[in-house]
Design a protein around this motif. Structure first.
Motif, PDB file in Angstrom:
ATOM      1  N   PRO A 119      -9.738  12.681   7.826  1.00  0.00           N
ATOM      2  CA  PRO A 119      -8.834  12.725   8.986  1.00  0.00           C
ATOM      3  C   PRO A 119      -8.279  11.359   9.391  1.00  0.00           C
ATOM      4  O   PRO A 119      -7.140  11.265   9.867  1.00  0.00           O
ATOM      5  N   ASN A 120      -9.044  10.308   9.200  1.00  0.00           N
ATOM      6  CA  ASN A 120      -8.552   8.963   9.512  1.00  0.00           C
ATOM      7  C   ASN A 120      -7.392   8.567   8.607  1.00  0.00           C
ATOM      8  O   ASN A 120      -6.469   7.867   9.029  1.00  0.00           O
ATOM      9  N   LEU A 121      -7.446   9.009   7.350  1.00  0.00           N
ATOM     10  CA  LEU A 121      -6.407   8.643   6.380  1.00  0.00           C
ATOM     11  C   LEU A 121      -5.103   9.388   6.625  1.00  0.00           C
ATOM     12  O   LEU A 121      -4.068   9.030   6.057  1.00  0.00           O
ATOM     13  N   LEU A 122      -5.141  10.424   7.452  1.00  0.00           N
ATOM     14  CA  LEU A 122      -3.953  11.216   7.750  1.00  0.00           C
ATOM     15  C   LEU A 122      -3.195  10.686   8.962  1.00  0.00           C
ATOM     16  O   LEU A 122      -2.157  11.240   9.334  1.00  0.00           O
ATOM     17  N   VAL A 123      -3.706   9.640   9.554  1.00  0.00           N
ATOM     18  CA  VAL A 123      -3.056   9.009  10.709  1.00  0.00           C
ATOM     19  C   VAL A 123      -2.091   7.942  10.210  1.00  0.00           C
ATOM     20  O   VAL A 123      -2.470   7.075   9.408  1.00  0.00           O
ATOM     21  N   ASP A 124      -0.842   8.010  10.635  1.00  0.00           N
ATOM     22  CA  ASP A 124       0.178   7.075  10.162  1.00  0.00           C
ATOM     23  C   ASP A 124      -0.214   5.625  10.417  1.00  0.00           C
ATOM     24  O   ASP A 124      -0.526   5.246  11.548  1.00  0.00           O
ATOM     25  N   GLY A 125      -0.204   4.843   9.358  1.00  0.00           N
ATOM     26  CA  GLY A 125      -0.482   3.422   9.452  1.00  0.00           C
ATOM     27  C   GLY A 125      -1.830   3.017   8.902  1.00  0.00           C
ATOM     28  O   GLY A 125      -2.035   1.840   8.576  1.00  0.00           O
ATOM     29  N   ILE A 126      -2.758   3.976   8.746  1.00  0.00           N
ATOM     30  CA  ILE A 126      -4.105   3.615   8.279  1.00  0.00           C
ATOM     31  C   ILE A 126      -4.121   3.337   6.778  1.00  0.00           C
ATOM     32  O   ILE A 126      -4.630   2.301   6.327  1.00  0.00           O
ATOM     33  N   VAL A 127      -3.563   4.233   5.985  1.00  0.00           N
ATOM     34  CA  VAL A 127      -3.530   4.012   4.534  1.00  0.00           C
ATOM     35  C   VAL A 127      -2.731   2.754   4.219  1.00  0.00           C
ATOM     36  O   VAL A 127      -3.130   1.940   3.371  1.00  0.00           O
ATOM     37  N   GLU A 128      -1.612   2.581   4.916  1.00  0.00           N
ATOM     38  CA  GLU A 128      -0.787   1.390   4.690  1.00  0.00           C
ATOM     39  C   GLU A 128      -1.562   0.116   5.019  1.00  0.00           C
ATOM     40  O   GLU A 128      -1.434  -0.898   4.319  1.00  0.00           O
ATOM     41  N   ALA A 129      -2.373   0.165   6.080  1.00  0.00           N
ATOM     42  CA  ALA A 129      -3.169  -1.008   6.466  1.00  0.00           C
ATOM     43  C   ALA A 129      -4.231  -1.313   5.408  1.00  0.00           C
ATOM     44  O   ALA A 129      -4.483  -2.478   5.089  1.00  0.00           O
ATOM     45  N   ILE A 130      -4.857  -0.263   4.864  1.00  0.00           N
ATOM     46  CA  ILE A 130      -5.858  -0.476   3.808  1.00  0.00           C
ATOM     47  C   ILE A 130      -5.197  -1.099   2.586  1.00  0.00           C
ATOM     48  O   ILE A 130      -5.729  -2.034   1.977  1.00  0.00           O
TER      49      ILE A 130
END
Length: 356
Positions: A209-220
């Motif tokens: 669910p954290n990875l589905l929040v806009d900006g989290i994957v991009e930040a990683i």
């Protein structure tokens, strides 16, 4: 070898900046260990839970679920034993039966704060926590699961029963509404981290669910830090029956991007046969480390003794898990001798810059 590996410890104030992403008991367990090694921790926590006491407060007050956040705050707290006992206290009677005081405390702070993340910050100050705890988003989100037979169910708390009824794997999960915006502080903590840690915890309901929040994957992706996925020790009934380590990794990549991380930490500690047999009766088993398939996904398996058996349950041992993560960071880094009074420690840097 053990003495050499143990020498990589830094003073806590100068420990690596760690962004830990997840939820549930797995994340809070890891945090209890990590705070013994570094003060520079940011826990980024899912807000998709809708069951138990958290679900009741969410329904009654329209606030994000406080339970996972509260667990992480308790794990990082530096309070008197009485305060810790008070926060953990659960009411046994009346309309508050089953509700924890810690949840109610956070709910009250949310009522007098401009936003949920600011309520969490205020509670962090009261508890004098080590590091920071941040909700991944302030948005009011629900989790929807779609199974391989096409059936869908909305609500994190309903996924377990629905999966048992459908008797097939989860195809994917999504947030409703889709694409909520990440808390800016959470994204910044990930981008600036020396190490980004995903898990441990429930694959579909705590980590993804954290990875589905806009900006989290991009930040990683933007982070130069070492990126590690901490795999669960056992499969989870009602969620990941029959999954191997590669199945977990493939699901994470499917819900984010291929190559989101390149290291997966798994457990090498033996599990007693009797304990394993009891888990088998419930449809759970030790997660098999299929190294070749993991390598095909571009992920290296690192096998370390990080688990223990507690009251008949297999759990990550906080101290062991934290130590192996800190050592893994040190071993994959350029180690430069410190100066002054800290000369017998190391400042940890990655080849070519801050991180990997």
């Amino acid at each position: 070898m053990e003495r050499q590996r143990a020498s990589y410890r830094l003073p806590r104030a100068r420990g690596p900046r760690i962004a830990a992403i997840g939820g549930g008991h797995g994340l809070s367990t890891m945090l209890r260990g990590l705070k013994q090694y570094t003060e520079n921790i940011t826990a980024i926590v899912t807000v998709a839970d809708d069951g138990g006491g958290s679900g009741m407060l969410r329904h009654d007050l329209g606030m994000p679920p406080p339970g996972d956040i509260r667990n992480c705050l308790e794990a990082l707290a530096n309070t008197e034993p009485l305060m810790a006992e008070l926060l953990h206290y659960r009411f046994s009677d009346g309309t508050l039966a089953g509700q924890s005081f810690g949840n109610l405390f956070l709910a009250a702070l949310n009522g007098i704060s401009p936003s949920f993340d600011q309520a969490v910050t205020r509670m962090s100050e009261v508890l004098a926590i080590t590091g920071r705890v941040l909700p991944v988003t302030n948005a009011n989100v629900q989790l929807e699961a779609e199974f391989e037979n096409g059936v869908r169910v909305v609500g994190e708390s309903k996924i377990f029963c629905c999966k048992k009824e459908q008797d097939c794997r989860i195809r994917q999960v999504r947030l409703l509404p889709e694409h909520p915006r990440a808390l800016r502080a959470a994204a910044e903590a990930i981008e600036n981290a020396d190490m980004v840690v995903l898990g441990p915890g429930s694959l579909y309901t705590s980590i993804i669910p954290n990875l589905l929040v806009d900006g989290i994957v991009e930040a990683i992706q933007a982070s130069d830090g070492l990126k590690v996925y901490v795999c669960n020790v056992m499969t989870q009934e009602g969620e990941t029956e029959g999954y191997t380590a590669a199945d977990h990794i493939a699901a994470l990549f499917k819900h984010s991007v291929p190559g989101l991380f390149s290291l997966c930490l798994t457990n090498s500690s033996p599990i007693p046969r009797g304990v394993a047999a009891r888990y088998a009766e419930e449809g759970a088993e030790l997660i098999r480390c299929d190294r070749e398939r993991c390598a095909e996904l571009g992920v290296e398996i690192v096998n370390r003794p990080v688990a223990t058996v507690e009251n008949g349950f297999v759990r990550h041992e906080p101290g062991h898990l934290a130590r192996e993560l800190i050592l893994l960071h040190a071993e994959r880094s350029v180690r430069i001798a410190g100066a002054g009074s800290a000369g017998d420690f190391y400042r940890v840097e990655q080849p070519g810059g801050r991180g990997r």
